[in-house]
Design a protein around this motif. Structure first.
Motif, PDB file in Angstrom:
ATOM      1  N   MET A   1       0.841  -1.186   0.000  1.00 37.64           N
ATOM      2  CA  MET A   1       0.000   0.000   0.000  1.00 37.64           C
ATOM      3  C   MET A   1       0.885   1.247   0.000  1.00 37.64           C
ATOM      4  SD  MET A   1      -2.890   1.028   2.773  1.00 37.64           S
ATOM      5  CE  MET A   1      -2.206   2.337   3.733  1.00 37.64           C
ATOM      6  N   ARG A   2       0.622   2.171  -0.888  1.00 34.81           N
ATOM      7  CA  ARG A   2       1.429   3.378  -0.995  1.00 34.81           C
ATOM      8  C   ARG A   2       0.854   4.456  -0.078  1.00 34.81           C
ATOM      9  NH1 ARG A   2       5.206   4.990  -4.499  1.00 34.81           N
ATOM     10  NH2 ARG A   2       5.529   7.218  -4.804  1.00 34.81           N
ATOM     11  N   VAL A   3       1.751   5.075   0.703  1.00 35.39           N
ATOM     12  CA  VAL A   3       1.338   6.105   1.645  1.00 35.39           C
ATOM     13  C   VAL A   3       1.345   7.462   0.954  1.00 35.39           C
ATOM     14  CG1 VAL A   3       1.868   7.255   3.808  1.00 35.39           C
ATOM     15  CG2 VAL A   3       2.241   4.798   3.589  1.00 35.39           C
ATOM     16  N   LYS A   4       0.207   8.181   1.051  1.00 44.02           N
ATOM     17  CA  LYS A   4       0.105   9.507   0.451  1.00 44.02           C
ATOM     18  C   LYS A   4       0.728  10.541   1.391  1.00 44.02           C
ATOM     19  CE  LYS A   4      -4.070   8.380  -2.160  1.00 44.02           C
ATOM     20  NZ  LYS A   4      -5.473   8.753  -2.432  1.00 44.02           N
ATOM     21  N   ALA A   5       0.850  11.777   0.877  1.00 44.98           N
ATOM     22  CA  ALA A   5       1.489  12.900   1.573  1.00 44.98           C
ATOM     23  C   ALA A   5       2.994  12.746   1.518  1.00 44.98           C
ATOM     24  CB  ALA A   5       1.004  13.036   3.014  1.00 44.98           C
ATOM     25  N   SER A   6       3.690  13.851   1.702  1.00 42.18           N
ATOM     26  CA  SER A   6       5.135  13.853   1.518  1.00 42.18           C
ATOM     27  C   SER A   6       5.831  13.242   2.727  1.00 42.18           C
ATOM     28  CB  SER A   6       5.623  15.289   1.323  1.00 42.18           C
ATOM     29  OG  SER A   6       5.503  16.021   2.530  1.00 42.18           O
ATOM     30  N   PRO A   7       7.015  12.636   2.530  1.00 44.65           N
ATOM     31  CA  PRO A   7       7.788  12.121   3.666  1.00 44.65           C
ATOM     32  C   PRO A   7       8.097  13.211   4.683  1.00 44.65           C
ATOM     33  CG  PRO A   7       8.650  11.259   1.602  1.00 44.65           C
ATOM     34  CD  PRO A   7       7.631  12.290   1.241  1.00 44.65           C
ATOM     35  N   PHE A   8       8.331  14.442   4.210  1.00 42.69           N
ATOM     36  CA  PHE A   8       8.613  15.552   5.127  1.00 42.69           C
ATOM     37  C   PHE A   8       7.454  15.744   6.107  1.00 42.69           C
ATOM     38  CE2 PHE A   8       8.783  20.016   6.397  1.00 42.69           C
ATOM     39  CZ  PHE A   8      10.121  20.188   6.681  1.00 42.69           C
ATOM     40  N   PHE A   9       6.227  15.650   5.605  1.00 39.51           N
ATOM     41  CA  PHE A   9       5.052  15.792   6.470  1.00 39.51           C
ATOM     42  C   PHE A   9       5.010  14.685   7.514  1.00 39.51           C
ATOM     43  CE2 PHE A   9       0.772  14.273   7.420  1.00 39.51           C
ATOM     44  CZ  PHE A   9       0.202  15.395   8.002  1.00 39.51           C
ATOM     45  N   TRP A  10       5.278  13.438   7.090  1.00 43.17           N
ATOM     46  CA  TRP A  10       5.154  12.325   8.019  1.00 43.17           C
ATOM     47  C   TRP A  10       6.265  12.316   9.066  1.00 43.17           C
ATOM     48  CZ3 TRP A  10       0.646  10.659   8.557  1.00 43.17           C
ATOM     49  CH2 TRP A  10      -0.217  10.475   7.482  1.00 43.17           C
ATOM     50  N   VAL A  11       7.450  12.782   8.713  1.00 44.83           N
ATOM     51  CA  VAL A  11       8.507  12.917   9.712  1.00 44.83           C
ATOM     52  C   VAL A  11       8.110  13.984  10.733  1.00 44.83           C
ATOM     53  CG1 VAL A  11      10.909  13.601  10.101  1.00 44.83           C
ATOM     54  CG2 VAL A  11      10.346  12.087   8.204  1.00 44.83           C
ATOM     55  N   SER A  12       7.543  15.085  10.258  1.00 47.23           N
ATOM     56  CA  SER A  12       7.041  16.122  11.165  1.00 47.23           C
ATOM     57  C   SER A  12       5.944  15.563  12.068  1.00 47.23           C
ATOM     58  CB  SER A  12       6.507  17.315  10.366  1.00 47.23           C
ATOM     59  OG  SER A  12       7.494  17.869   9.537  1.00 47.23           O
ATOM     60  N   PHE A  13       5.046  14.780  11.477  1.00 46.35           N
ATOM     61  CA  PHE A  13       3.968  14.164  12.252  1.00 46.35           C
ATOM     62  C   PHE A  13       4.525  13.252  13.335  1.00 46.35           C
ATOM     63  CE2 PHE A  13       1.041  10.513  12.758  1.00 46.35           C
ATOM     64  CZ  PHE A  13      -0.088  11.178  13.235  1.00 46.35           C
ATOM     65  N   ALA A  14       5.535  12.453  12.997  1.00 43.15           N
ATOM     66  CA  ALA A  14       6.135  11.545  13.975  1.00 43.15           C
ATOM     67  C   ALA A  14       6.789  12.321  15.112  1.00 43.15           C
ATOM     68  CB  ALA A  14       7.162  10.642  13.286  1.00 43.15           C
ATOM     69  N   MET A  15       7.452  13.433  14.787  1.00 41.34           N
ATOM     70  CA  MET A  15       8.075  14.241  15.833  1.00 41.34           C
ATOM     71  C   MET A  15       7.021  14.827  16.769  1.00 41.34           C
ATOM     72  SD  MET A  15      10.417  17.693  15.527  1.00 41.34           S
ATOM     73  CE  MET A  15      12.003  16.947  15.177  1.00 41.34           C
TER      74      MET A  15
END
Length: 397
Positions: A1-15
């Motif tokens: 399954m491909r994850v939408k949204a940019s990796p930059f967003f998801w790293v920010s979300f994880a932080m």
């Protein structure tokens, strides 16, 4: 399954999710005290154990994202954050709660270092000039969101010592699931060696030694002043304001963090010698107001004290980091920053244990007066020395 949204967003979300979970507990300390009949020194111990975990994570794991890549270390940080939160949720006594908080502390350092590196690797080219500000805003937003959520759940949601941690578990599990599927560039550096897990602390040249001591006092006092609110404010705010409950302390803690970040954004062009000295004066005055408010019980004085703590924290942190960068050489920069942060962490640990011990024996008012008196004297003395030291002056053209 491909994850939408940019990796930059998801790293920010994880932080955000990771650091939010570390700060959830602060408004709940008074509830733990009532539920388990804890002493003030027990509450300060819980906070100190968390900070000790964060310090261990900084010293022993801080360089692993550079060696092994930010992606695996970010996953490990999320796993540790979930594990520590589960232990905290299921805690049945002081020892088990401290164990959970120690794990959360390690996760906090690992998440901040790996996510900071990840944002630096993934930031779009047009945003690179503002990377430091973006990273700071994301981190402060997460840390500030924690006590707000903790205060709201602690005040109005049933069984707050359990339900408060559910948002972290849900959002943290979501972040972990995403990072197990997210396609990221291979960013691993040099092969890992056992020396990479050893602390790397340095001290500046003798000519800059006193300047570094004064600079480190900024971190010590800023961490100590914030640590007082983050650890023990739920135990003494009833004496200062007419409002009661976790949401009051949670809002105060969040206000200091958000205000500190806002101060740093607005003060970027302020000269270092004025920024550091004014920050120390603000911290000193905030402690005087806190001490005076033990007798006045004024909501206005309390609000002014919180605002000055935020301003002092922000100015001190900004000036301190600038001065470390000025004192350090290319070979000592990383080690000197680590030494600076270690001194700051000590400032959030040793004074809190002292306050807890004094409160157990002579009461919270005596403990606060002792802390505020010493903090004010140190702040004023260091402010005068910092403002006049030649290395703190603007470079001559």
């Amino acid at each position: 399954m491909r994850v939408k949204a940019s990796p930059f967003f998801w790293v920010s979300f994880a932080m955000v999710v990771g650091v939010m979970g570390t700060a959830l507990i602060s408004p709940l300390y008074a509830l733990y005290q009532d539920a388990w009949q804890l002493k003030a020194s027990d509450i300060s111990l819980i906070y100190v154990i968390y900070m000790a975990g964060a310090l261990c994570g900084l010293l022993f794991l801080g360089r692993l994202p550079d060696r092994l890549g930010f992606r695996p270390m970010l996953r490990l940080g999320l796993i540790l954050a979930l594990l520590g939160t589960l232990i905290t949720l299921a805690a049945w006594d002081l020892v088990s709660l401290c164990a959970g908080r120690f794990v959360v502390g390690i996760a906090s350092s690992l998440l901040t270092t790996s996510a900071t590196l990840g944002l630096a690797r993934l930031v779009p080219a047009h945003r690179k000039p503002r990377l430091a500000m973006i990273t700071s805003i994301v981190m402060v937003f997460g840390f500030g969101l924690g006590p707000l959520v903790g205060g709201l759940f602690g005040q109005w949601v049933p069984h707050p010592l359990i339900t408060t941690y559910l948002p972290t578990l849900v959002l943290g599990s979501l972040a972990l699931a995403i990072f197990l599927r997210l396609e990221l560039p291979d960013d691993a550096g040099q092969p890992f060696q056992w020396r990479d897990a050893l602390p790397r602390l340095t001290w500046p040249a003798p000519s800059a030694s006193f300047a570094f001591i004064l600079t480190s006092c900024l971190a010590f006092l800023a961490f100590a002043s914030f640590g007082l609110y983050a650890s023990l404010s739920p135990l003494f705010l009833d004496q200062l304001v007419p409002w009661h409950g976790p949401v009051v302390s949670g809002t105060a803690i969040a206000a200091i963090l958000f205000g500190s970040a806002f101060t740093q954004i607005l003060s970027g062009r302020l000269s270092t010698h004025w920024g550091g000295s004014l920050g120390l004066v603000a911290l000193g005055v905030s402690n005087l107001l806190l001490m005076a408010n033990l007798w006045a019980g004024s909501a206005s004085l309390f609000a002014l004290g919180v605002a000055l703590t935020a301003i002092g924290h922000g100015l001190s942190q900004l000036a301190g980091m600038n001065m470390v960068g000025r004192i350090a050489t290319p070979d000592t920069r990383a080690g000197l920053f680590s030494s600076y942060l270690v001194i700051g962490y000590i400032g959030s640990m040793v004074p809190m244990m002292g306050i807890g011990w004094i409160a157990d024996h002579w009461g919270m008012s005596a403990a606060l007066c002792t802390f505020c008196t010493f903090a004010t004297l140190i702040a004023v003395t260091v402010a005068l020395l910092f403002q006049r030291h030649p290395l703190m002056q603007p470079p001559r053209e």
